[in-house]
Scaffold this motif. Sequence first.
Motif, PDB file in Angstrom:
ATOM      1  N   LEU A 425      55.878  50.985  -3.460  1.00 20.10           N
ATOM      2  CA  LEU A 425      56.075  49.853  -4.362  1.00 20.10           C
ATOM      3  C   LEU A 425      57.546  49.524  -4.606  1.00 20.10           C
ATOM      4  N   LEU A 426      58.436  50.403  -4.166  1.00 24.07           N
ATOM      5  CA  LEU A 426      59.866  50.126  -4.353  1.00 24.07           C
ATOM      6  C   LEU A 426      60.621  50.144  -3.039  1.00 24.07           C
ATOM      7  N   VAL A 427      60.501  51.237  -2.302  1.00 22.75           N
ATOM      8  CA  VAL A 427      61.273  51.351  -1.060  1.00 22.75           C
ATOM      9  C   VAL A 427      60.718  50.435   0.018  1.00 22.75           C
ATOM     10  N   LEU A 428      59.383  50.389   0.171  1.00 22.76           N
ATOM     11  CA  LEU A 428      58.795  49.509   1.186  1.00 22.76           C
ATOM     12  C   LEU A 428      59.159  48.040   0.942  1.00 22.76           C
ATOM     13  N   PRO A 429      59.021  47.506  -0.286  1.00 25.24           N
ATOM     14  CA  PRO A 429      59.472  46.123  -0.506  1.00 25.24           C
ATOM     15  C   PRO A 429      60.943  45.925  -0.164  1.00 25.24           C
ATOM     16  N   ALA A 430      61.796  46.905  -0.500  1.00 25.64           N
ATOM     17  CA  ALA A 430      63.221  46.779  -0.186  1.00 25.64           C
ATOM     18  C   ALA A 430      63.426  46.710   1.325  1.00 25.64           C
ATOM     19  N   MET A 431      62.717  47.557   2.097  1.00 27.54           N
ATOM     20  CA  MET A 431      62.869  47.547   3.550  1.00 27.54           C
ATOM     21  C   MET A 431      62.352  46.243   4.146  1.00 27.54           C
TER      22      MET A 431
END
Length: 885
Positions: A425-431
């Motif tokens: 929910l945080l790192v995947l959206p950023a990537m």
Amino acid sequence: MRARFFRFIAHIAARHARKIIAVAVALTIAAGAYAAATLRLNANLDDLVSEELEYHRRYIEFLEEFGDEEYLYVVVDSKGDMPQAKRFVEALAGRVEKIPDLKEIIFRIDNPALERNFLLYMTPDQLSALRAMVTDGPFSVRRIAGWKDISELFAALADRIGGPVSTADEAELAQGFTFIDGLIDDIARAIEREAPYSSRLQELFFGDGETFDTDGFYRNGDLLFLLIMPAKDFTTMEVIERPLADIRAAIAKTRAEFPGIDAGLTGRPVLAADEIETSNRDMNWATAIAILLVGAVFIFFFRSLSRPLLAMASLVMGIAWTFGLVALLYGTLNLLSVVFSIILVGATIEYAIHVVARYQEELARDGDPAAAMARALALMGPADATSALTTAAAFLTITWTDFTALAQLGVIASSGILLCLAAMLLVLPAMIIARDRGRAPGALRRVRPFALPHIGLLYRRPGLLFAAAAAITAVSIPLALRVGFDNNLLNLQARGLESVKYEHLILEKSGETTWFARAVAGSIAQSHRMAGAFERLPSVRRVDDVERILPEGQGEKIEAVRKIAPAFEGVSFKPASGKVDERRLAFELGRLAGGLDSLQEQAFSAGRVDAVEELDRFSSKIRSLVSALSGADAQALARLGRFQGDFLGDLHKNLEILATGMDPVTIEIKDLPADVVGRFVSPKGRYGLFIYPAENIWDPAALAKFVDEIRGVDESVTGTPIEVHESARLMRETFLRSAALAFLVICLLVWIDFRSLRASLLAVMPLAVGVLWLLGVMGATGVPFNMANFFAIPIIIGIGVDFGVQLAHRLRQERSFAAMGSATGKAVVLTAAANAIGFGTMVFAHHRGIASLGLIMAAGCVSCLAAALVAMPPVAKWLKWGGES
């Protein structure tokens, strides 16, 4: 409120994408490095449950006092050629003794039969029978010493049964007939073909002592045993990996020198090592194939390579963080918690799928990555969070148990689920935003993910769907009631494993077992009393106590032996003839058959129908042998002559051994070898008993009966049977209790999410109905739960909850059955397909436990998906939660 929170997360991910990715990568590397440097495996089975449990604490205390007794068993099947089998054991022992890291090797015990006092180990009844046999009548030692021809044996037997037989004679005659019956089979076999000689005299003279052998070998029936105690390294999965390979290599070399001998390795440590090796190999292959297949499904579904790869990268990060947390909290993984990474893959990949699927759907509107991700997280973030919390709660419910390995797994899995959720929910959206930022909006809008064509047609007649779901449910209920639990650990092993083969061979061809219970007595007298009480139990085959090395009633037995001794004075044995007098042998056999006819008449007059039938069978066998003798050629008679020489030589040898024991003296513990005494007497001066089961100890019902009965004699009994029985019961109870508790907790968390009873019922429906349908499939196919596939339940709970929560949220947003064909519906289908394919590859595993886990996981995913697509929509319409498509 929650939508605003997830929009804020999307804003942070978009504004600080590179920083978030850098921190996440650094944290992943640091967690992985820390885990690699500090995390260790603890493969000790004794550490799986809490020492606060009374039965387990007793077991640990026993091991500390008496030492490890889980040996490796080399099983040698003589196949009728015992002399060759003994040479095999001697050759193998010579090789094995050169292997490092072996603490103890037992193959040729200091048997009392080779020592001055061996007759003191016989029972008073055996000594009385021996005295009657060798001191008087046709089978006295002096008469046997003059035998040169085997026909004289049958002449003596014919003389013995020539007169009336009293009731007191029946037991002696029954033992003699059992011996002669086998001897006649041996003679017939020698006439027919060349066959190795196998002695039947040991039981006749020395009773039925199962581990007694006149040459001192550890023997039971046709099997010889070589016991090995290796050094055990509990920091490796196989524990005995190095010595096991060396021992098997030694067996292979020795087997090549003795091609007629069948030999292999078994024992609980070997079975465990083979199980781990097989399961690791199966899991590695299944994982490799699953990655390829699931990867292909992801690419086909998303019409993209990079976004699915980013989803997998976020999963890897979450798992790496979990490894770091485990290293920090525990420092070790046990044989159950080591599977947590597989659980996380199955339980959390769906969160990443929903993020990517909803993002691509929103991206198609305006091609703005940041805005699309904000809308996606706001709309599906709450569902992902609820799904993760409910699955984590399901795993937390198994932490309230004394099965410490399961409790550790529950903490690790629940923590890992939340860490994976954070990554997705945080790192995947950023990537994803970092990848798509700067690209032309038009190109981004052209992404066309996999569609579910015409799915809306399925919901035009929701009443028909409801009827179909109700019919499947009605059929599933009685089938579900058939599902049982199989805790026979041998049924989990791969078919064809050497260790399993020889474990079965021990059960089939001997009274030995690699499992036994132990009890402790404070004195020799108490040990004897307990042994007698245990031996009277139906489930107990034999008990070895200190009397095995220090016999009871030595004074009386010494007097009994002295009464036998005169029969051996001045006796010398004549060499056997190498030529058979077939005419005399036929004549004496005929006399014996006539005597049997007389016995048959006596039995008939006494109304002993069973004895009449048995004597008739015996008489017919003798007459068949007479017929075979009359047609025997020179080669057959030569073979019979060699058998005669072997038999009479063996007879003389056994009598000479008896003669060496006619001057016994009292035995004291100080007279015995330390390694023998150590198995029965602890350094604290307490006395241990070995309690062997009468039935197949691997059968759960027989195991439960054995444990219950011996506990009736002594509640403090311990050993492997008690450990396995109690651990299986504890694990089963833990999973059943946690499944019920998890369902209640899930219902509560779902209600907190929706704050609506209707929505909550709708959200948990795919789970409840899907699990019921799964049980129906298991009942129909005869697949039980076992110690391996139980782990599917919390994963399926997580998947079923996710399906329901995600679709319930989407139905609330859409108010239309079109939600079923939306990105959410398609993500649900992909999640089910990915898990069914990923776990379904295990169905082809050799390890039957893993194969059953794969079957249940695949069937569970399909069942929950079918429940979500078929049962949920008509109920949603009935609850006025959805509308027409």
